[in-house]
Scaffold this motif. Structure first.
Motif, PDB file in Angstrom:
ATOM      1  N   VAL A 188      17.349  30.380  76.084  1.00  0.00           N
ATOM      2  CA  VAL A 188      17.763  30.149  74.706  1.00  0.00           C
ATOM      3  C   VAL A 188      17.035  31.105  73.760  1.00  0.00           C
ATOM      4  O   VAL A 188      17.654  31.824  72.982  1.00  0.00           O
ATOM      5  CB  VAL A 188      17.504  28.690  74.288  1.00  0.00           C
ATOM      6  N   GLY A 189      15.702  31.095  73.840  1.00  0.00           N
ATOM      7  CA  GLY A 189      14.964  32.042  73.019  1.00  0.00           C
ATOM      8  C   GLY A 189      14.394  31.472  71.743  1.00  0.00           C
ATOM      9  O   GLY A 189      13.740  32.186  70.982  1.00  0.00           O
ATOM     10  N   LEU A 190      14.627  30.178  71.484  1.00  0.00           N
ATOM     11  CA  LEU A 190      13.947  29.560  70.347  1.00  0.00           C
ATOM     12  C   LEU A 190      12.481  29.357  70.720  1.00  0.00           C
ATOM     13  O   LEU A 190      12.137  29.254  71.887  1.00  0.00           O
ATOM     14  CB  LEU A 190      14.571  28.199  70.019  1.00  0.00           C
ATOM     15  N   SER A 191      11.630  29.293  69.709  1.00  0.00           N
ATOM     16  CA  SER A 191      10.213  29.087  69.983  1.00  0.00           C
ATOM     17  C   SER A 191       9.565  28.415  68.791  1.00  0.00           C
ATOM     18  O   SER A 191      10.024  28.552  67.660  1.00  0.00           O
ATOM     19  CB  SER A 191       9.519  30.424  70.252  1.00  0.00           C
ATOM     20  N   GLU A 238       8.733  25.849  74.665  1.00  0.00           N
ATOM     21  CA  GLU A 238       8.738  27.239  75.135  1.00  0.00           C
ATOM     22  C   GLU A 238       9.306  27.334  76.560  1.00  0.00           C
ATOM     23  O   GLU A 238      10.107  28.210  76.864  1.00  0.00           O
ATOM     24  CB  GLU A 238       7.299  27.788  75.107  1.00  0.00           C
ATOM     25  N   VAL A 239       8.871  26.402  77.411  1.00  0.00           N
ATOM     26  CA  VAL A 239       9.297  26.418  78.816  1.00  0.00           C
ATOM     27  C   VAL A 239      10.799  26.156  78.938  1.00  0.00           C
ATOM     28  O   VAL A 239      11.515  26.885  79.635  1.00  0.00           O
ATOM     29  CB  VAL A 239       8.488  25.375  79.635  1.00  0.00           C
ATOM     30  N   THR A 240      11.294  25.131  78.250  1.00  0.00           N
ATOM     31  CA  THR A 240      12.722  24.834  78.356  1.00  0.00           C
ATOM     32  C   THR A 240      13.548  25.929  77.683  1.00  0.00           C
ATOM     33  O   THR A 240      14.642  26.249  78.136  1.00  0.00           O
ATOM     34  CB  THR A 240      13.071  23.472  77.710  1.00  0.00           C
ATOM     35  N   SER A 241      13.005  26.512  76.636  1.00  0.00           N
ATOM     36  CA  SER A 241      13.712  27.609  75.972  1.00  0.00           C
ATOM     37  C   SER A 241      13.850  28.799  76.913  1.00  0.00           C
ATOM     38  O   SER A 241      14.906  29.452  76.957  1.00  0.00           O
ATOM     39  CB  SER A 241      12.960  28.020  74.711  1.00  0.00           C
ATOM     40  N   ALA A 242      12.797  29.083  77.680  1.00  0.00           N
ATOM     41  CA  ALA A 242      12.866  30.192  78.638  1.00  0.00           C
ATOM     42  C   ALA A 242      13.827  29.860  79.766  1.00  0.00           C
ATOM     43  O   ALA A 242      14.687  30.654  80.129  1.00  0.00           O
ATOM     44  CB  ALA A 242      11.473  30.493  79.196  1.00  0.00           C
ATOM     45  N   PHE A 243      13.708  28.645  80.323  1.00  0.00           N
ATOM     46  CA  PHE A 243      14.568  28.254  81.438  1.00  0.00           C
ATOM     47  C   PHE A 243      16.035  28.194  81.013  1.00  0.00           C
ATOM     48  O   PHE A 243      16.934  28.539  81.778  1.00  0.00           O
ATOM     49  CB  PHE A 243      14.123  26.907  82.016  1.00  0.00           C
ATOM     50  N   GLY A 244      16.284  27.742  79.792  1.00  0.00           N
ATOM     51  CA  GLY A 244      17.656  27.691  79.279  1.00  0.00           C
ATOM     52  C   GLY A 244      18.107  29.029  78.729  1.00  0.00           C
ATOM     53  O   GLY A 244      19.193  29.139  78.194  1.00  0.00           O
ATOM     54  N   GLN A 304      22.121  24.695  64.764  1.00  0.00           N
ATOM     55  CA  GLN A 304      20.979  24.554  65.666  1.00  0.00           C
ATOM     56  C   GLN A 304      21.387  23.876  66.977  1.00  0.00           C
ATOM     57  O   GLN A 304      20.811  24.128  68.031  1.00  0.00           O
ATOM     58  CB  GLN A 304      19.836  23.799  64.982  1.00  0.00           C
ATOM     59  N   SER A 305      22.405  23.018  66.918  1.00  0.00           N
ATOM     60  CA  SER A 305      22.904  22.411  68.152  1.00  0.00           C
ATOM     61  C   SER A 305      23.607  23.457  69.014  1.00  0.00           C
ATOM     62  O   SER A 305      23.364  23.561  70.215  1.00  0.00           O
ATOM     63  CB  SER A 305      23.868  21.266  67.814  1.00  0.00           C
ATOM     64  N   VAL A 306      24.484  24.241  68.392  1.00  0.00           N
ATOM     65  CA  VAL A 306      25.192  25.292  69.131  1.00  0.00           C
ATOM     66  C   VAL A 306      24.193  26.255  69.779  1.00  0.00           C
ATOM     67  O   VAL A 306      24.350  26.647  70.937  1.00  0.00           O
ATOM     68  CB  VAL A 306      26.139  26.074  68.197  1.00  0.00           C
ATOM     69  N   THR A 307      23.164  26.594  69.033  1.00  0.00           N
ATOM     70  CA  THR A 307      22.246  27.617  69.513  1.00  0.00           C
ATOM     71  C   THR A 307      21.449  27.153  70.740  1.00  0.00           C
ATOM     72  O   THR A 307      21.065  27.964  71.574  1.00  0.00           O
ATOM     73  CB  THR A 307      21.317  28.084  68.364  1.00  0.00           C
ATOM     74  N   THR A 308      21.262  25.812  70.895  1.00  0.00           N
ATOM     75  CA  THR A 308      20.569  25.328  72.095  1.00  0.00           C
ATOM     76  C   THR A 308      21.429  25.470  73.349  1.00  0.00           C
ATOM     77  O   THR A 308      20.912  25.374  74.452  1.00  0.00           O
ATOM     78  CB  THR A 308      20.169  23.838  71.978  1.00  0.00           C
ATOM     79  N   ARG A 309      22.732  25.664  73.194  1.00  0.00           N
ATOM     80  CA  ARG A 309      23.584  25.907  74.369  1.00  0.00           C
ATOM     81  C   ARG A 309      23.171  27.203  75.058  1.00  0.00           C
ATOM     82  O   ARG A 309      23.479  27.408  76.206  1.00  0.00           O
ATOM     83  CB  ARG A 309      25.064  25.970  74.017  1.00  0.00           C
ATOM     84  N   SER A 310      22.556  28.104  74.319  1.00  0.00           N
ATOM     85  CA  SER A 310      21.741  29.193  74.823  1.00  0.00           C
ATOM     86  C   SER A 310      21.764  30.434  73.944  1.00  0.00           C
ATOM     87  O   SER A 310      21.201  31.449  74.302  1.00  0.00           O
ATOM     88  CB  SER A 310      22.049  29.487  76.289  1.00  0.00           C
ATOM     89  N   GLY A 311      22.378  30.296  72.757  1.00  0.00           N
ATOM     90  CA  GLY A 311      22.422  31.419  71.819  1.00  0.00           C
ATOM     91  C   GLY A 311      21.050  31.909  71.407  1.00  0.00           C
ATOM     92  O   GLY A 311      20.699  33.070  71.583  1.00  0.00           O
ATOM     93  N   GLY A 312      20.257  31.016  70.856  1.00  0.00           N
ATOM     94  CA  GLY A 312      18.885  31.369  70.522  1.00  0.00           C
ATOM     95  C   GLY A 312      18.691  31.859  69.103  1.00  0.00           C
ATOM     96  O   GLY A 312      17.559  31.948  68.622  1.00  0.00           O
ATOM     97  N   LEU A 313      19.770  32.235  68.423  1.00  0.00           N
ATOM     98  CA  LEU A 313      19.635  32.570  67.007  1.00  0.00           C
ATOM     99  C   LEU A 313      19.446  31.273  66.234  1.00  0.00           C
ATOM    100  O   LEU A 313      19.867  30.215  66.686  1.00  0.00           O
ATOM    101  CB  LEU A 313      20.896  33.302  66.517  1.00  0.00           C
ATOM    102  N   ALA A 314      18.805  31.334  65.069  1.00  0.00           N
ATOM    103  CA  ALA A 314      18.574  30.103  64.314  1.00  0.00           C
ATOM    104  C   ALA A 314      18.706  30.373  62.827  1.00  0.00           C
ATOM    105  O   ALA A 314      18.428  31.478  62.363  1.00  0.00           O
ATOM    106  CB  ALA A 314      17.189  29.543  64.632  1.00  0.00           C
ATOM    107  N   THR A 315      19.155  29.370  62.088  1.00  0.00           N
ATOM    108  CA  THR A 315      19.261  29.525  60.639  1.00  0.00           C
ATOM    109  C   THR A 315      18.093  28.849  59.932  1.00  0.00           C
ATOM    110  O   THR A 315      18.086  28.701  58.720  1.00  0.00           O
ATOM    111  CB  THR A 315      20.576  28.922  60.111  1.00  0.00           C
ATOM    112  N   MET A 316      17.130  28.402  60.731  1.00  0.00           N
ATOM    113  CA  MET A 316      15.957  27.740  60.135  1.00  0.00           C
ATOM    114  C   MET A 316      14.766  27.891  61.079  1.00  0.00           C
ATOM    115  O   MET A 316      14.907  28.276  62.230  1.00  0.00           O
ATOM    116  CB  MET A 316      16.250  26.254  59.929  1.00  0.00           C
ATOM    117  N   ASP A 317      13.589  27.559  60.543  1.00  0.00           N
ATOM    118  CA  ASP A 317      12.390  27.558  61.370  1.00  0.00           C
ATOM    119  C   ASP A 317      12.314  26.203  62.069  1.00  0.00           C
ATOM    120  O   ASP A 317      12.000  25.194  61.453  1.00  0.00           O
ATOM    121  CB  ASP A 317      11.165  27.779  60.471  1.00  0.00           C
TER     122      ASP A 317
END
Ligand SMILES: [K+]
Ligand SMILES: [K+]
Lengths: 455, 455
Positions: free
Chosen positions: B400-403, B392-398, B281-294
């Protein structure tokens, strides 16, 4: 008073201004906590937990006004007078020492710049400055006396006894002008929500306290000049920037507060009710902290907007807190200048020192980090909503004192954190960081420069 | 392909790199929207509103991965392949043009500096750079092929048919390496929450996409050198700073995510489950956006912490977004240097250009303002909580794609705002602002300088 012994004078001379400020703050907090702990200060049969007395003391010294207890239910008339004295001390003491720090720092930056500052402050030497600070304090006391007489007398119609009316007038005047934000009505100025006279007097007093010492000094200089010499007088760039920003923020604040609640809180109000509500609540975010309404009735967006206003706070060397109006103005101008490819910043036909710009953006970023981390900590340990926490944190940092009602329910750790924020907000990030500043070591050699891709 | 006519070549030459990027982005969005609107791209009997098709197109072009619809329920196999192609185009196209912009801007800053950049990039001329970009794209394709074969084959145990397994492998590889963040499993990588092999491959692919073109170019240079010449090779300051920051953020991110949910989400998990959850989940915030959990299962504080990580985003000239790792590093270093009284910034035994520092703090402040205003707008028109909106806003700006699950419920205005944020986050604040940049007019004279009290 008494003449200082040679020994005492030496000790005080050896302290740096920042150490002097910390010493003042420390002694003031201890002294105030003791004063407010005295049985004579409390209502009969009321016992206040130590953490809450200390919280009240810190809140009063930093003229914030956040409170974990209801003042009027907890303190006796004596206690209320103590509290007023503490606010006065907090407002003037830190303001005066702050101005001195700035002057002493001014000395460090070399003779040429110093003489420039002195000229711009329309001052020729340090002693004159100290004399002027004294002058301003006299003016402050005179204004307080007038405020007390006007409000006290006017309050006769509101309160059953003359004693209570004049006590309200006395406390209200000091609370407003010192930007203390405490109240002994039990509900801030909500009692006067339809009394535009009381609101107007309060607005004047709050602005007087929040607009900054240097501005008041220049204004005094200007007003006391002979009529023929008036057009020779030049206001400093600082005064122009801070005053302009101060009033622009009030106007934008009032407009924003109105627009964001146009279809909610303001929906069924008359135009003059809306005007005064919006205007007063905007002024109070500059750091006054008194309110004519329960701000938790506003929309969530409006509360966040007000949090932003509180974060900016008052002018430098004033009775207020926050990052300060000048810092905000320079940071904004800086970003928009450099982002559009400019390489020097001009305001009011003056070029701004790079050093000042760098300071302004550093402070802003540091303050944002501080607020974010404090918010994170509070979300982790408190059950309140994110809006309530952001509002509380920015209110403490801006030494405003508005709250969505969570102050009294905070845990002890959170109370300590809020106290720290009030302290930092009050002395200002610049002064706060001077505490940790190491002696400047002149770099003996430079490393080779190398570019970095940004963005 | 075909030889460009002289006319075409002239048109393209007349465009500034920023105009070229906007042209590319515009055409790509129109083209993708049309492609995804084709009936052949949809599942039978599924009709998708236009705004959602456009949202998906913008999200794919900006490799964000936020989605208002469930991809696997809406698009046919053909549509899914279209989507993969669009992500690939978005990742490589903007990355390549971004690198070109930087090179062209490099040219502007004078011969001396340019040759310095070129040297630091271990490049001697522009043509060589273009050749290298091509080289990297080949490497990218080869890695994608390998990823596809490994994951596709490995997925045979997970999916009923070979066709589905290889389609998952194909889409998954491209989604990870392009940092697209879309999934066709219907639930991101939650299916593989206990499969550390799949997670490990995904981490490698995500990092490859997010670490930045220039770093990959230098790494390729280094690896392809003769063994004897390897110790003559110097990595550029840029590569050192961005790579260092990138991995420090991953470690701090994983640590923070774990600690903030130690007593909640991670309470009953084994050490290796906790490690992989936190790390992925840390790696994915670098901007991957895939997640192994909710991620909505994490504490509110953790969600805010992740919002901060997403705001920072990936490295410059990568497939990611946000303010970028270098910007973050320089802004931090800048604040702490100047605040402690320093006057020049050194990292890795190199002095950093003032111009770059100013750019970094300007970008950071501008981005903070952008995020705050977007958040304010969304709180005013959406019913969701402040945490959900900030996330949502930071995910879009980064990009990343998490929500936290609100994307599909956003109103159309909010969808447009999120699209805009994905666009700005993807091309980067620097490039975005170049759109509005006026031609630099050399100031003919300077105004007198004047100091301003800060704080
Ligand atoms: K206050
Ligand atoms: K993404």
């Amino acid at each position: 008073m008494f003449k200082k012994s040679k020994y005492q004078r030496n000790i005080l001379n050896q302290l740096s201004p920042v150490q002097l400020l910390l010493l003042f703050y420390g002694i003031a907090v201890v002294f105030s906590t003791i004063l407010l702990s005295l049985p004579i200060a409390h209502k009969p049969d009321v016992s206040i937990p130590f953490i809450d007395i200390m919280f009240t003391a810190v809140s009063a010294i930093s003229v914030t006004g956040l409170s974990t207890i209801t003042i009027v239910d907890s303190f006796s008339t004596t206690g209320i007078i103590f509290l007023a004295i503490i606010m006065q001390l907090g407002a003037v003491g830190i303001m005066a020492i702050g101005t001195l720090i700035w002057l002493v720092l001014g000395k460090r930056i070399g003779f040429k710049e110093r003489s420039m500052i002195m000229t711009d402050q329309n001052q020729t030497h340090f002693d004159g400055m100290v004399r002027l600070i004294k002058g301003i304090i006299y003016v402050l006391l005179i204004i307080e006396l007038i405020g007390f007489l006007i409000l006290g007398t006017y309050f006769l119609q509101y309160f059953p006894t003359a004693k209570e009316a004049y006590l309200q007038g006395f406390f209200g005047t000091i609370s407003a002008i010192s930007n203390g934000g405490f109240d002994i009505t039990g509900q801030s100025l909500i009692l006067f929500k339809d009394d535009y006279f009381v609101q107007f007097i309060n607005i004047l007093l709050i602005i007087f306290g929040a607009i900054g010492f240097p501005v008041l000094i220049e204004l005094k200089e200007y007003l006391f000049r002979k009529r023929t010499e008036k057009n020779l007088f030049h206001f400093s760039l600082f005064t122009k920037v801070t005053t302009f920003t101060f009033f622009v923020l009030i106007v934008i604040g009032a407009l924003g507060i109105y627009l964001l609640d146009m279809n909610a809180f303001f929906k069924d109000l008359t135009w003059h009710e809306s005007l005064f509500y919006a205007f007063f609540q905007s002024v109070t975010t500059r750091s006054g902290g008194l309110a004519t309404m329960d701000v938790s009735l506003l929309t969530e967006t409006n509360q966040l907007f007000m949090s932003g206003l509180m974060f900016i706070g008052a002018s430098p060397s004033s009775a207020g807190g926050g990052i300060r109006t000048t810092t905000f103005a320079l940071a904004i101008i800086f970003v928009f200048t450099y982002i559009r490819g400019g390489n020097s910043v001009r305001i009011f036909n003056r070029e701004v020192y790079n050093e000042d710009l760098i300071k302004a953006v550093s402070i802003t970023l540091f303050a944002i980090t501080l607020v974010i981390f404090s918010t994170l900590i509070l979300t982790a340990i408190e059950p309140f909503s994110l809006e309530e926490i952001i509002f509380e944190v920015t209110s403490a940092f801006g030494t405003v004192g508005l709250s969505l009602g969570i102050t009294s329910e905070l845990s002890n750790i959170s109370k300590v954190l809020i106290m720290l924020l009030m302290f930092i907000g009050r002395i200002g990030i610049v002064t706060f960081l001077l505490i940790f500043k190491r002696k400047k070591k002149k770099a003996k050699y430079h490393f080779p420069k190398e570019r970095i891709i940004i963005g």
